[in-house]
Design an enzyme around this catalytic site. Structure first.
Site, PDB file in Angstrom:
ATOM      1  N   LYS A  16       0.825  -1.206   0.000  1.00 34.53           N
ATOM      2  CA  LYS A  16       0.000   0.000   0.000  1.00 34.53           C
ATOM      3  C   LYS A  16       0.858   1.255   0.000  1.00 34.53           C
ATOM      4  CE  LYS A  16      -2.809   2.776   3.114  1.00 34.53           C
ATOM      5  NZ  LYS A  16      -1.739   3.794   3.322  1.00 34.53           N
TER       6      LYS A  16
ATOM      7  N   CYS B 235      -5.610   9.077   7.778  1.00 33.84           N
ATOM      8  CA  CYS B 235      -5.851   8.559   9.123  1.00 33.84           C
ATOM      9  C   CYS B 235      -5.427   9.600  10.160  1.00 33.84           C
ATOM     10  CB  CYS B 235      -5.073   7.257   9.349  1.00 33.84           C
ATOM     11  SG  CYS B 235      -5.730   5.858   8.421  1.00 33.84           S
TER      12      CYS B 235
ATOM     13  N   ARG C  91       0.174  15.597  10.267  1.00 32.07           N
ATOM     14  CA  ARG C  91       0.653  15.337   8.911  1.00 32.07           C
ATOM     15  C   ARG C  91       0.394  16.585   8.049  1.00 32.07           C
ATOM     16  NH1 ARG C  91      -1.392   9.304   7.126  1.00 32.07           N
ATOM     17  NH2 ARG C  91       0.184   8.120   8.236  1.00 32.07           N
TER      18      ARG C  91
ATOM     19  N   ASP D  12       3.844   1.223  11.886  1.00 36.41           N
ATOM     20  CA  ASP D  12       2.650   0.487  11.477  1.00 36.41           C
ATOM     21  C   ASP D  12       2.611  -0.933  12.050  1.00 36.41           C
ATOM     22  OD1 ASP D  12       1.565   2.559  10.054  1.00 36.41           O
ATOM     23  OD2 ASP D  12       2.376   1.930   8.125  1.00 36.41           O
TER      24      ASP D  12
END
Length: 440
Positions: free
Chosen positions: A23, A121, A126, A311
């Protein structure tokens, strides 16, 4: 109508799953096709939401996209690239932040680019401001308007000397996608060097770019006048591979992850073995299972590559709730990534969050009042609960916890998981999970 996933926990997950392209690489490789003067072909494509979003964004910009889902192949022809409107981009981008990476390629092709408000998310800060500052260094002019941002390059884009305050993957991608056709030489210090970054560099090199990576995190790009297309097979998704490995550990199951690659999971595999998991390496994948003894507590700190990836942290936290003793997890990449633990606490996990840096790695968040360290005491007996998915990795971690818990869990917001996990519900059923999807 919203979807409701009902999970009956307590069953080990056993069987085989297949992991395809990453991804964190495939959408960026799709954007890179814009830079070419010829069609590109990308293989090992996962069927995830982010691929659909970028396909739509490429299409509205005039790229002809052919997606052979059965073969897992994308063909992208950028020879008739055009501009799209703010409203078109906003409609097709949804909650994705990928449009920011279109800026460099579109300025090279069309002289300008547009960006709407961006999502993603909610796991930490960010901001796109740093992306915009990077583009300004290349000579871009940024015009913030009520409907979005217009970015243009009236005098063309020129190479620049840049140093990142933190080795950000997104900022490194921005530099690469902009510098390859910029006039002159670009030098980027403190760059991200994740496997997905190296795979993107291989794609750009195949197109005709000249890029070197030094051992001190410095990337040097010599701009060229023209790039061709590429033919490339994406590296496998190491995050999904680690998630299924954690699922095997927490549910005391046995899962063969077809497509998983040992070379990209070194830090994870070391931690997996320390906690009490077992794995075997095969030519086409890895097998993961619970070692049979008591799971061991540990001190874990996330870091940029080659460290333990952020992650991987959330699924591993679920595993640590079943370890005998006290574990400490220090999150150094995203400041708000422990929000998912509230649901675990309601399920019976003993997790305390702290503002202090409970670790030895230098951390940006220690004096900024973020709850970025966790103390986990175990083993905890988990029980079913009602859960609303907060983000991609946290959501999959909730699924893992619900599958291991006693009783029934009802999970909403599972659409978020489709962003990064291909056919995750079909895979769960294939592994023997007792799940039922319905409309709420």
């Amino acid at each position: 109508m919203a979807k409701l996933l009902t999970i009956q926990g307590g069953k080990p997950l056993n069987g085989r799953v297949r992991v395809r392209g990453a991804k964190n690489l495939v959408p960026k490789a799709m954007v890179a096709s814009l830079l070419g003067s010829e069609p590109s072909e990308l293989r090992n494509i996962p069927e995830i939401k982010d691929v659909d979003i970028v396909t739509s964004l490429l299409t509205i910009h005039g790229v002809k996209v052919d997606h052979d889902r059965e073969a897992g192949t994308l063909t992208m022809d950028p020879r008739e690239t055009r501009n799209a409107t703010y409203s078109e981009i906003d409609t097709h981008a949804g909650d994705s932040r990928i449009p920011i990476l279109f800026c460099g390629p579109l300025m090279h092709k069309n002289g300008e680019a547009f960006i709407p408000d961006l999502g993603g998310c909610r796991i930490g800060d960010r901001p796109i401001d740093y992306h915009l500052e990077v583009l300004r260094n290349f000579g871009a002019v940024v015009d913030k308007q009520p409907s979005g941002i217009r970015i243009s390059a009236p005098k063309g884009l020129r190479g620049a000397k840049l140093e990142l305050p933190y080795p950000s993957v997104g900022a490194t991608e921005q530099v690469l996608l902009t510098a390859v056709l910029a006039e002159g030489i670009t030098e980027l210090k403190n760059a991200a060097v994740e496997p997905e970054i190296h795979d993107l560099i291989q794609i750009l090199q195949q197109m005709g770019a000249i890029i070197s990576v030094n051992t001190d995190r410095t990337i040097r790009i010599e701009g060229v006048e023209r790039l061709s297309g590429y033919r490339h097979r994406s590296i496998p998704d190491r995050n999904e591979s680690a998630s299924w490995a954690s699922a095997a550990l927490v549910t005391q199951g046995d899962i063969y992850v077809e497509g998983a690659a040992q070379r990209d999971l070194t830090a994870f595999l070391n931690t997996y073995r320390k906690i009490g998991g077992e794995f075997e390496v095969y030519d086409d994948g890895l097998r993961f299972w619970h070692g049979g003894g008591l799971l061991q507590p540990l001190v874990l700190e996330t870091d940029v590559h080659p460290g333990f990836m952020t992650d991987w942290q959330q699924p591993m936290v679920v595993a640590l709730t079943q370890a005998t003793g006290v574990s400490i997890v220090h999150e150094t990449v995203y400041e708000n990534r422990f929000g998912f633990t509230h649901a675990l606490q309601r399920m019976g996990a003993s997790i305390q969050l702290h503002r202090e840096c409970l670790g030895s790695n230098p951390c940006r968040f220690g004096q900024r009042n973020f709850l970025h360290s966790a103390v986990i005491s175990g083993p905890s007996k988990l029980h079913g609960a009602d859960i609303d998915v907060p983000d991609l990795r946290g959501g999959f971690s909730h699924l893992i916890a619900a599958l291991a818990a006693e009783g029934t869990s009802r999970v909403t917001g599972i659409e978020v998981i489709n962003r990064g996990y291909e056919k995750f519900l079909d895979k769960l059923i294939g592994l023997g999970a007792d799940v039922e999807l319905s409309e709420r």
